[in-house]
Design a protein around this motif. Sequence first.
Motif, PDB file in Angstrom:
ATOM      1  N   ALA A   1     -13.945   9.607  -8.071  1.00 31.76           N
ATOM      2  CA  ALA A   1     -14.032  10.618  -7.018  1.00 31.76           C
ATOM      3  C   ALA A   1     -15.241  10.453  -6.107  1.00 31.76           C
ATOM      4  CB  ALA A   1     -14.043  12.012  -7.642  1.00 31.76           C
ATOM      5  N   ASN A   2     -16.244   9.685  -6.551  1.00 30.03           N
ATOM      6  CA  ASN A   2     -17.444   9.543  -5.719  1.00 30.03           C
ATOM      7  C   ASN A   2     -17.569   8.151  -5.118  1.00 30.03           C
ATOM      8  OD1 ASN A   2     -17.969   8.386  -8.213  1.00 30.03           O
ATOM      9  ND2 ASN A   2     -20.169   8.851  -8.156  1.00 30.03           N
TER      10      ASN A   2
ATOM     11  N   LEU B   1       0.802  -1.218   0.000  1.00 29.08           N
ATOM     12  CA  LEU B   1       0.000   0.000   0.000  1.00 29.08           C
ATOM     13  C   LEU B   1       0.838   1.273   0.000  1.00 29.08           C
ATOM     14  CD1 LEU B   1      -2.790  -0.968   2.581  1.00 29.08           C
ATOM     15  CD2 LEU B   1      -2.811  -1.226   0.091  1.00 29.08           C
ATOM     16  N   LEU B   2       0.383   2.255  -0.785  1.00 32.30           N
ATOM     17  CA  LEU B   2       0.922   3.604  -0.758  1.00 32.30           C
ATOM     18  C   LEU B   2      -0.188   4.565  -0.359  1.00 32.30           C
ATOM     19  CD1 LEU B   2       3.137   3.974  -3.974  1.00 32.30           C
ATOM     20  CD2 LEU B   2       3.881   3.518  -1.637  1.00 32.30           C
ATOM     21  N   LYS B   3       0.170   5.530   0.463  1.00 27.95           N
ATOM     22  CA  LYS B   3      -0.751   6.603   0.830  1.00 27.95           C
ATOM     23  C   LYS B   3      -0.479   7.781  -0.086  1.00 27.95           C
ATOM     24  CE  LYS B   3      -1.881   9.772   4.636  1.00 27.95           C
ATOM     25  NZ  LYS B   3      -1.521  10.176   6.015  1.00 27.95           N
ATOM     26  N   LEU B   4      -1.477   8.145  -0.897  1.00 26.90           N
ATOM     27  CA  LEU B   4      -1.323   9.206  -1.881  1.00 26.90           C
ATOM     28  C   LEU B   4      -2.132  10.432  -1.476  1.00 26.90           C
ATOM     29  CD1 LEU B   4      -1.889   7.067  -5.109  1.00 26.90           C
ATOM     30  CD2 LEU B   4       0.258   7.406  -3.873  1.00 26.90           C
TER      31      LEU B   4
ATOM     32  N   LEU C   1      -7.182  17.389  -6.626  1.00 39.48           N
ATOM     33  CA  LEU C   1      -8.290  17.310  -7.579  1.00 39.48           C
ATOM     34  C   LEU C   1      -8.750  18.690  -8.038  1.00 39.48           C
ATOM     35  CD1 LEU C   1     -10.457  14.435  -6.042  1.00 39.48           C
ATOM     36  CD2 LEU C   1      -8.996  14.337  -8.061  1.00 39.48           C
ATOM     37  N   GLY C   2      -7.955  19.713  -7.762  1.00 37.28           N
ATOM     38  CA  GLY C   2      -8.326  21.058  -8.181  1.00 37.28           C
ATOM     39  C   GLY C   2      -9.191  21.748  -7.154  1.00 37.28           C
ATOM     40  N   PHE C   3     -10.327  21.127  -6.852  1.00 36.76           N
ATOM     41  CA  PHE C   3     -11.255  21.712  -5.884  1.00 36.76           C
ATOM     42  C   PHE C   3     -10.950  21.273  -4.456  1.00 36.76           C
ATOM     43  CE2 PHE C   3     -13.060  17.976  -7.910  1.00 36.76           C
ATOM     44  CZ  PHE C   3     -13.390  17.150  -6.848  1.00 36.76           C
ATOM     45  N   GLU C   4     -10.134  20.215  -4.293  1.00 35.32           N
ATOM     46  CA  GLU C   4      -9.725  19.760  -2.963  1.00 35.32           C
ATOM     47  C   GLU C   4      -8.597  18.741  -3.111  1.00 35.32           C
ATOM     48  OE1 GLU C   4     -13.191  17.979  -1.257  1.00 35.32           O
ATOM     49  OE2 GLU C   4     -12.825  16.034  -2.180  1.00 35.32           O
ATOM     50  N   THR C   5      -7.951  18.448  -1.980  1.00 34.72           N
ATOM     51  CA  THR C   5      -6.912  17.418  -1.952  1.00 34.72           C
ATOM     52  C   THR C   5      -7.472  16.184  -1.254  1.00 34.72           C
ATOM     53  OG1 THR C   5      -5.121  19.041  -1.926  1.00 34.72           O
ATOM     54  CG2 THR C   5      -4.597  16.822  -1.157  1.00 34.72           C
ATOM     55  N   ARG C   6      -7.317  15.024  -1.875  1.00 31.84           N
ATOM     56  CA  ARG C   6      -7.851  13.772  -1.353  1.00 31.84           C
ATOM     57  C   ARG C   6      -6.737  12.846  -0.889  1.00 31.84           C
ATOM     58  NH1 ARG C   6     -12.801  11.825  -3.564  1.00 31.84           N
ATOM     59  NH2 ARG C   6     -14.275  13.569  -3.697  1.00 31.84           N
ATOM     60  N   THR C   7      -7.029  12.053   0.158  1.00 30.66           N
ATOM     61  CA  THR C   7      -6.159  10.944   0.552  1.00 30.66           C
ATOM     62  C   THR C   7      -6.702   9.670  -0.080  1.00 30.66           C
ATOM     63  OG1 THR C   7      -5.568  11.960   2.662  1.00 30.66           O
ATOM     64  CG2 THR C   7      -5.254   9.584   2.473  1.00 30.66           C
ATOM     65  N   VAL C   8      -5.857   8.974  -0.825  1.00 34.71           N
ATOM     66  CA  VAL C   8      -6.262   7.718  -1.472  1.00 34.71           C
ATOM     67  C   VAL C   8      -5.218   6.657  -1.135  1.00 34.71           C
ATOM     68  CG1 VAL C   8      -6.653   6.526  -3.658  1.00 34.71           C
ATOM     69  CG2 VAL C   8      -7.464   8.877  -3.364  1.00 34.71           C
ATOM     70  N   ILE C   9      -5.673   5.507  -0.660  1.00 29.91           N
ATOM     71  CA  ILE C   9      -4.780   4.378  -0.406  1.00 29.91           C
ATOM     72  C   ILE C   9      -4.825   3.456  -1.622  1.00 29.91           C
ATOM     73  CG2 ILE C   9      -4.204   2.473   1.135  1.00 29.91           C
ATOM     74  CD1 ILE C   9      -4.026   5.244   2.414  1.00 29.91           C
TER      75      ILE C   9
ATOM     76  N   GLU D   1      -8.387   6.536   6.286  1.00 31.28           N
ATOM     77  CA  GLU D   1      -9.574   6.634   5.438  1.00 31.28           C
ATOM     78  C   GLU D   1      -9.160   6.982   4.011  1.00 31.28           C
ATOM     79  OE1 GLU D   1     -13.702   8.155   6.610  1.00 31.28           O
ATOM     80  OE2 GLU D   1     -12.829   9.849   5.507  1.00 31.28           O
ATOM     81  N   SER D   2      -9.554   6.133   3.074  1.00 28.20           N
ATOM     82  CA  SER D   2      -9.262   6.339   1.656  1.00 28.20           C
ATOM     83  C   SER D   2     -10.495   6.901   0.979  1.00 28.20           C
ATOM     84  CB  SER D   2      -8.850   5.021   0.998  1.00 28.20           C
ATOM     85  OG  SER D   2      -8.583   5.202  -0.373  1.00 28.20           O
ATOM     86  N   ASN D   3     -10.333   8.010   0.272  1.00 33.56           N
ATOM     87  CA  ASN D   3     -11.454   8.684  -0.371  1.00 33.56           C
ATOM     88  C   ASN D   3     -11.286   8.688  -1.879  1.00 33.56           C
ATOM     89  OD1 ASN D   3     -13.352  10.107   1.728  1.00 33.56           O
ATOM     90  ND2 ASN D   3     -11.267  10.258   2.541  1.00 33.56           N
TER      91      ASN D   3
END
Length: 693
Positions: free
Chosen positions: A651-652, A615-618, A622-630, A662-664
């Motif tokens: 994104a949804n 796993l990498l934590k990224l 996204l322009g309108f916000e920054t997301r955390t994605v695993i 939490e991965s979004n």
Amino acid sequence: MMTEYKRILVTAALPYANGPLHIGHLAGCYIPADIYVRYQRAQKRDVRFVGGSDEHGVPITIRAMKEGISPQQVVDKYHGIIKNSLEQMGISFDIYSRTSNKIHHQTASDFFKKLYDDGLFEEKESEQYYDEKAKTFLADRYIIGTCPVCGNENAYGDQCERCGSSLSPEQLINPRSALSDAKPVKRKTKHWYFPLHQYEPWLKEWVLEEHKDWKNNVYGQCKSWLDNGLQSRAMTRDSNWGVKVPLPDAEGKVLYVWFDAPIGYISATKELTSNWADYWCQKDTKLVHFIGKDNIVFHCIIFPAMLKAHGNFVFPDNVPANEFLNLEGEKISTSRNWAVWVDEYVKEFPDMQDSLRYVLTANAPETKDNDFTWKDFQERNNNELVAIFGNFVNRTFVLMHKLTKGKVPPFHNEAIDELDIEIIRNIEASKANVENAIEQYKFREALYEVIDLARKGNKYLQEKEPWKKIQNGNEESQRSIDNCLHLCLQLTANLAVLINPFLPFTAKKMLHMMKVVDKMLDWKNSGKIKLLSTGYSLRAPELLFRKLEDDEIKSQVEKLKGKTPATTMNANENPPESKDVATLKSTIQYDDFAKLDLRIGTIISAEKVEKADKLLKLQIDLGFETRTVISGIALHFKPEEIVGKQVTVVANLAPRKMRGIESNGMILMAEDQGGKLKFIAPDVETTNGSSVS
């Protein structure tokens, strides 16, 4: 841990001496075993590497019949070809023996007799298939018929290679002989059976409880066999070729090849050293078998049970079996000549053994079947070996001769900067990164770490730009030049140590350029910054690798396609396994697809998730916000190399916790035939947050 073992014994599967080696053999067990052994030798551990040709069994007699020669002539011919191919590829056996040797016949015979005298065999008379045309009993592998499970008309008497079902000749529909195509008949014969089921409780404890750390493919196959229950297995065969059964009433019978072949490891060790028993009978020996997946059951269940029955022998600590290597999308087939033969390769690509070793390791089928293509071979050679590793070493030596008079410049502590500190840390960390991967039999990952260090060296050299600073002509600039080239040369020396288990011919060239002896390659030297002394003169640079041209690759592809076509099937062989074509999921409506919100984003940071290898934590802008994605891509990409990459994000997607984070969202990936992951991203840079439709 390695410290609990006093010595290490490494074996690599014994190839049948009925044909030459192909690249699938190298990728399956010989190169991984050689990497492991060379690393252990560099660690100065007591390690022995044994192997040899398997010269008994029906395949040998089949080849003899086809060529109109004796079985002995067959094994003499192909043993020499195989041994020479292994030597030319740098596979560094301490001994490469053969099972036709007298010492092996005696060892295997004594082993059988010990079990017989202890009353362990079951003597049974049974009806077995007999070929009246060929006048011989047929081993299971040489009976062909229709698989009762999947309908494959070319299933073998022991297994259907299309669906993977284990079979017996009695289960085949319309069985026929692989020798004459005649319908076999049943005849009575007597054989000695090993009561494998009696060792089932011990095997379940030893394999399923004590070796949960084995590779998933090994552990899973063993568990499947044990869950289905073990049966007595015949350890003798009707034949005149092989190790004679050492009993008075066993005329015309030999030991089953899978009984005598693994004993070949023992007899080869006997041939190698008088203290062979230390490696086979002392509990502080670590025994490791390198094999392909088709040999798992023999090395993890049958042979250990034999050793247990005999007594006094150690059991394998690990059996890191690889999956299969395919060729240009098709299963490698010796009978259809769909293969890259090692003896042909070394003739056509002299002095490029390391290029093949590199690609077969970088693309090794460690966890699943992988595919070798000539185009990928060219790209990896040119874009990785030449452009990254070779380029760094060459630039370093050229600049050293140009800017510091061909000598190792001094290092000025007072002039150290952040770039210097960072590359020193990378060099020092390389030792643990590589050795941890090798100790876990993750050779692809270990090799990546070495190439990645060279990649970091290129980046460091590019950022320091010593060729520009020489123009200033002042002391400050000269100190910066000295520090840069001093560290690049120390990194080069480290690369020689680290690459040696993988590319031994390359390491030798590097030693020559640096004017140092083999002792430099001791593993204790890796991660050190003071391997080359200040003021020491080095030789002129030599190109470590050469580029492969398009016409060379085109020639190999045409040569391969000019062989027996991959779609042509021998009557006595199973059809090739189909390519991995994904089965389409059930049909969806447009409204289902419209629910997906796909957005373009840029990875602005990436880091490994603690205690999660994959796993990498990224952090994705996204322009309108920054997301955390695993994302489970840590085995394919280093964090620092994907920062700045644009990706497509679902994104949804509902949030999900992974390892407490939490991965979004989810990033979209594609996997090519070689198993390499690629980002699904726009061809040109696109505004973050843009919708994908």
